[in-house]
Design an enzyme around this catalytic site. Structure first.
Site, PDB file in Angstrom:
ATOM      1  N   HIS A  95       0.856  -1.203   0.000  1.00 12.52           N
ATOM      2  CA  HIS A  95       0.000   0.000   0.000  1.00 12.52           C
ATOM      3  C   HIS A  95       0.892   1.253   0.000  1.00 12.52           C
ATOM      4  O   HIS A  95       1.964   1.257   0.607  1.00 12.52           O
ATOM      5  CB  HIS A  95      -0.907  -0.007   1.237  1.00 12.52           C
ATOM      6  CG  HIS A  95      -1.966   1.046   1.181  1.00 12.52           C
ATOM      7  ND1 HIS A  95      -1.703   2.366   1.516  1.00 12.52           N
ATOM      8  CD2 HIS A  95      -3.262   1.006   0.806  1.00 12.52           C
ATOM      9  CE1 HIS A  95      -2.814   3.078   1.354  1.00 12.52           C
ATOM     10  NE2 HIS A  95      -3.771   2.270   0.924  1.00 12.52           N
ATOM     11  N   GLU A 172      -4.150   2.418  -7.300  1.00 13.50           N
ATOM     12  CA  GLU A 172      -4.522   3.488  -6.371  1.00 13.50           C
ATOM     13  C   GLU A 172      -3.621   4.694  -6.590  1.00 13.50           C
ATOM     14  O   GLU A 172      -2.541   4.782  -5.980  1.00 13.50           O
ATOM     15  CB  GLU A 172      -4.329   3.015  -4.928  1.00 13.50           C
ATOM     16  CG  GLU A 172      -5.230   1.883  -4.514  1.00 13.50           C
ATOM     17  CD  GLU A 172      -5.479   1.938  -3.011  1.00 13.50           C
ATOM     18  OE1 GLU A 172      -6.637   2.087  -2.632  1.00 13.50           O
ATOM     19  OE2 GLU A 172      -4.525   1.870  -2.230  1.00 13.50           O
TER      20      GLU A 172
END
Ligand code: PGA
Length: 259
Positions: A95, A172
């Protein structure tokens, strides 16, 4: 194909908040069709949540927000994929917040991918650019694109082709995370198409076609449907709204209607 909706609870909910949220989501989503729901609470709350559920419906899974690649050893503060293998079905890997705050690089991330797959955990590999990579003329910025392609190909490095169907890539863009400035669905689709091409060039159409691509970054109940209507966007990774039960349930219901 069922859409995948992942809720990244980040470091938001306390234990009591998490138990209430997990119970409410399970109750509301137990009978939903055509959608796969994945919840990623803080690591310490995974076991209490799993135990509180007793019965887990097939289409609702737990994910770790992070794993460590070595199985056991002197890695203070870490929890391994091996240790989480019977607790979670998925793990978020790489992430952008971990890349930024914990200094994770592509090499560590690909080791995490391998550890997950070795222990039967399906990795969700996060990739994304710092600055918008498509300008107003529709032209890709080679540097930004190159960085994301590197994250993708290095993350997938050494993943066996027969494991590609267990991998999800979460696109993302960093400018969209937690900012309310979601990338438009058209922008997202163009990037995902490009990333799929790069994956195909490197690994061939068969294996590359098995990898699911989802979008994350300021997903809301209002914009969710716009992404999900594209077959090439296999689902969503939601952060902020994933700890608001009613919003997250709504997004899952939208996905259920579309798939
Ligand atoms: P956001 O977070 O939905 O709050 O933008 C997404 C993520 O970080 O996965």
């Amino acid at each position: 194909m069922n859409k995948l909706i992942v809720g990244n609870w980040k470091m938001y909910p306390t234990l009591s908040d998490s138990l209430v949220l997990a119970a409410s989501l399970k109750r509301s989503l137990e009978d939903i069709n055509g959608v796969e729901v994945v919840l990623a609470p803080p690591t310490a709350w995974l076991v209490p949540i799993a135990e509180s559920w007793r019965h887990k419906p097939q289409h609702i899974s737990l994910a770790a927000q992070n794993v460590w690649p070595n199985d056991q050893g002197a890695y203070t503060g870490e929890v391994s994929a091996y240790m989480l293998r019977n607790i979670v079905q998925y793990a978020i890997v790489g992430h952008s917040e971990r890349r930024e705050y914990a200094g994770e690089d592509n090499d560590l991330i690909h080791q995490k991918m391998q550890a997950c797959l070795q222990w039967g955990i399906k990795p969700i590999l996060c990739v994304g650019e710092n600055k918008r990579m498509i300008d107003s003329e529709g032209v890709f910025d080679a540097y930004q694109l190159g960085k994301v392609v590197e994250q993708l190909l290095e993350g997938m490095n050494a993943v066996k082709k027969d494991n590609f169907d267990k991998v999800t890539v979460a696109y993302e863009p960093i400018f969209a995370i937690g900012t309310g400035e979601a990338a438009t669905p058209e922008y997202t689709l163009r990037v995902i198409t490009k990333l799929k091409e790069k994956l195909t060039d490197k690994f061939g159409e068969g294996p590359a076609g098995m990898v699911r691509f989802i979008y994350g970054g300021s997903v809301t109940t209002t914009n969710a449907a716009e992404y999900l209507r594209y077959p090439d966007i296999a689902g969503l990774l939601a952060g902020g709204i994933s700890v608001k039960a009613q919003d997250f349930i709504k997004v899952c219901q939208i996905a259920s209607k579309i798939s």
